[in-house]
Motif scaffolding. Structure first.
Motif, mmCIF file in Angstrom:
data_model
loop_
_atom_site.group_PDB
_atom_site.id
_atom_site.type_symbol
_atom_site.label_atom_id
_atom_site.label_comp_id
_atom_site.label_asym_id
_atom_site.label_seq_id
_atom_site.Cartn_x
_atom_site.Cartn_y
_atom_site.Cartn_z
ATOM 1 N N ALA A 54 0.899 -1.138 0.092
ATOM 2 C CA ALA A 54 0.110 0.042 0.058
ATOM 3 C C ALA A 54 0.774 1.325 0.027
ATOM 4 O O ALA A 54 0.464 2.160 -0.633
ATOM 5 N N VAL A 55 2.084 1.296 0.725
ATOM 6 C CA VAL A 55 2.807 2.424 0.996
ATOM 7 C C VAL A 55 3.587 2.434 -0.336
ATOM 8 O O VAL A 55 3.692 3.710 -0.771
ATOM 9 N N THR A 56 3.924 1.453 -1.263
ATOM 10 C CA THR A 56 4.621 1.451 -2.278
ATOM 11 C C THR A 56 3.593 1.956 -3.198
ATOM 12 O O THR A 56 4.087 2.707 -4.116
ATOM 13 N N GLY A 57 2.462 1.881 -3.398
ATOM 14 C CA GLY A 57 1.441 2.294 -4.340
ATOM 15 C C GLY A 57 1.412 3.843 -4.117
ATOM 16 O O GLY A 57 1.334 4.465 -5.209
ATOM 17 N N VAL A 58 1.243 4.286 -3.001
ATOM 18 C CA VAL A 58 1.137 5.709 -2.470
ATOM 19 C C VAL A 58 2.425 6.436 -3.208
ATOM 20 O O VAL A 58 2.442 7.645 -3.961
ATOM 21 N N ILE A 59 3.367 5.913 -2.942
ATOM 22 C CA ILE A 59 4.974 6.362 -3.251
ATOM 23 C C ILE A 59 4.890 6.538 -4.814
ATOM 24 O O ILE A 59 5.112 8.139 -5.229
ATOM 25 N N PHE A 60 4.753 5.435 -5.473
ATOM 26 C CA PHE A 60 4.551 5.667 -6.951
ATOM 27 C C PHE A 60 3.538 6.245 -7.607
ATOM 28 O O PHE A 60 3.552 6.781 -8.891
ATOM 29 N N ASN A 114 4.545 -14.945 -6.007
ATOM 30 C CA ASN A 114 4.310 -13.496 -5.511
ATOM 31 C C ASN A 114 3.618 -12.466 -6.775
ATOM 32 O O ASN A 114 2.797 -11.766 -6.335
ATOM 33 N N SER A 115 4.270 -12.519 -7.970
ATOM 34 C CA SER A 115 3.494 -11.937 -8.926
ATOM 35 C C SER A 115 2.032 -12.276 -9.435
ATOM 36 O O SER A 115 1.267 -11.365 -9.571
ATOM 37 N N LEU A 116 1.782 -13.522 -9.305
ATOM 38 C CA LEU A 116 0.443 -13.804 -9.600
ATOM 39 C C LEU A 116 -0.582 -13.525 -8.563
ATOM 40 O O LEU A 116 -1.842 -13.442 -8.502
ATOM 41 N N GLN A 117 0.099 -13.095 -7.387
ATOM 42 C CA GLN A 117 -0.876 -12.609 -6.151
ATOM 43 C C GLN A 117 -0.668 -11.306 -5.803
ATOM 44 O O GLN A 117 -1.311 -10.950 -4.797
ATOM 45 N N THR A 118 -0.177 -10.447 -6.794
ATOM 46 C CA THR A 118 0.047 -8.928 -6.645
ATOM 47 C C THR A 118 -1.340 -8.339 -6.642
ATOM 48 O O THR A 118 -2.177 -8.656 -7.298
ATOM 49 N N PHE A 119 -1.523 -7.828 -5.431
ATOM 50 C CA PHE A 119 -2.605 -6.802 -5.285
ATOM 51 C C PHE A 119 -2.898 -5.635 -4.748
ATOM 52 O O PHE A 119 -3.333 -4.397 -5.586
ATOM 53 N N GLY A 120 -1.764 -5.311 -3.964
ATOM 54 C CA GLY A 120 -1.714 -3.877 -3.361
ATOM 55 C C GLY A 120 -1.465 -2.666 -4.273
ATOM 56 O O GLY A 120 -2.240 -1.721 -4.461
ATOM 57 N N GLU A 121 -0.420 -2.965 -5.139
ATOM 58 C CA GLU A 121 -0.057 -1.764 -6.106
ATOM 59 C C GLU A 121 -1.065 -1.568 -7.160
ATOM 60 O O GLU A 121 -1.291 -0.343 -7.442
ATOM 61 N N ILE A 122 -1.733 -2.804 -7.616
ATOM 62 C CA ILE A 122 -2.920 -2.512 -8.651
ATOM 63 C C ILE A 122 -4.108 -1.758 -7.902
ATOM 64 O O ILE A 122 -4.528 -0.876 -8.485
ATOM 65 N N ASN A 123 -4.281 -2.073 -6.779
ATOM 66 C CA ASN A 123 -5.514 -1.406 -6.038
ATOM 67 C C ASN A 123 -5.211 0.123 -5.870
ATOM 68 O O ASN A 123 -6.075 0.907 -6.080
ATOM 69 N N ILE A 124 -4.135 0.309 -5.414
ATOM 70 C CA ILE A 124 -3.845 1.738 -5.178
ATOM 71 C C ILE A 124 -3.350 2.665 -6.361
ATOM 72 O O ILE A 124 -4.053 3.744 -6.599
ATOM 73 N N LEU A 125 -2.816 1.916 -7.357
ATOM 74 C CA LEU A 125 -2.368 2.558 -8.743
ATOM 75 C C LEU A 125 -3.412 2.848 -9.524
ATOM 76 O O LEU A 125 -3.415 3.947 -10.121
ATOM 77 N N THR A 126 -4.025 1.787 -9.900
ATOM 78 C CA THR A 126 -4.821 1.765 -11.088
ATOM 79 C C THR A 126 -6.404 1.302 -10.764
ATOM 80 O O THR A 126 -7.159 1.443 -11.759
#
Length: 297
Positions: A121-127, A227-239
């Motif tokens: 989530a923090v990564t998403g906010v930063i990017f 991990n890549s198949l389960q990526t959720f946080g960055e997608i939810n925050i960014l796009t």
């Protein structure tokens, strides 16, 4: 009698762990499968047993090129973008930290390791801030080399790339630490013998480092694919899965169908089981395809 008591004593010590696993792991797995065989009415909450209807619907969407086909395609493209990039960068940095930068390696290790303690989530906010078209650094940096500004999060062509960059950065610390441990475990006598034979840096990396690092690379491959198949946080925050479902992967689709709008929890549970099956199949393919090429010394 003593043997029975010792066995019971062992199960007594294991009881807290078994109870926690049963409540929070095994029971949800069973109940989720039961839910995948049902459909919940939009109003009133009536649960209807529909058998394999949810799985049949997913299969029809897959073969007809529908939404589920798009989700699978996005998940595989995302995995193809993050896994090789992350591993190649990690190995290059690990070799640099082990040799050219070893005098200041403690500082570099700290700087590279920092992202691993940051949540998705923090990564998403930063990017999200870095991708801002007006004030973000990303367009400023590419502008210095003459590239026109990019709409990172609103362009169908660049949104998945933007998420990929964020995820690679967040996972880089873990990958580098694992790769560095593997590089430092290689006996220095191999390199000394190669130098005597006149091998240059590339030859030493190609014929010594990479083959002896293959167990570590294989481990990183398995972990990064999962991990890549389960990526959720960055997608939810960014796009939010957009634009136009360009970044909606399988797990984000599960979240949308289960918790956003009209709940389709049976349908979402069926998707979750198919995602788990995909992870198992891809892991088996990697073990069969790459596991035999691993050199254990």
């Amino acid at each position: 009698m003593k043997k029975v008591l010792k066995t019971l004593e062992g199960y007594f010590y294991l009881a807290p762990t078994l109870i926690i696993l049963g409540i929070f792991v095994y029971w949800p797995i069973v109940s989720s499968f039961q839910m995948s065989l049902t459909r919940v009415a939009p109003f009133g909450g009536a649960v209807l047993d529909v058998g394999l209807e949810n799985y049949q619907r997913l299969w029809n969407e897959l073969i007809s090129g529908g939404e589920y086909f798009n989700n699978l395609k996005v998940a595989l493209l995302f995995t193809l973008g993050t896994v090789p990039t992350g591993i190649i960068l990690a190995v290059a940095l690990a070799i640099a930290l082990a040799y050219p930068l070893r005098r200041l390696s403690w500082l570099h290790r700290l700087l590279i390791f920092v992202p691993i303690v940051i949540s998705s989530a923090v990564t998403g906010v930063i990017f999200r801030w870095m991708y801002n078209p007006a004030t973000g650094f990303m367009n400023h940096w590419i502008g210095l080399i003459g590239i026109d500004p990019i709409n990172w999060l609103t362009s169908k062509d660049w949104a998945l790339v933007a998420v990929t960059i964020a995820v690679v950065w967040r996972q880089l610390g873990f990958n580098v630490i694992i790769a560095l441990a593997g590089v430092q475990n290689i006996d220095a006598t191999y390199y000394e013998a190669a130098k005597v034979d006149g091998a240059n840096l590339w030859h030493r990396v190609r014929h010594i480092t990479l083959p002896l690092l293959s167990p570590t690379l294989f481990f990183l491959l398995i972990i990064n694919v999962i991990n890549s198949l389960q990526t959720f946080g960055e997608i939810n925050i960014l796009t939010d899965g957009g634009p136009g479902q360009a970044t909606t992967n399988m797990i984000y689709s599960i979240y949308v169908d289960a918790f956003v709008g009209t709940p389709l929890r049976g349908y979402a549970s069926a998707q979750a089981y198919l995602l788990a099956l995909l992870i198992v199949i891809m892991s088996l393919i990697q073990f069969r395809g790459f596991g035999r090429r691993v050199h254990y010394s």
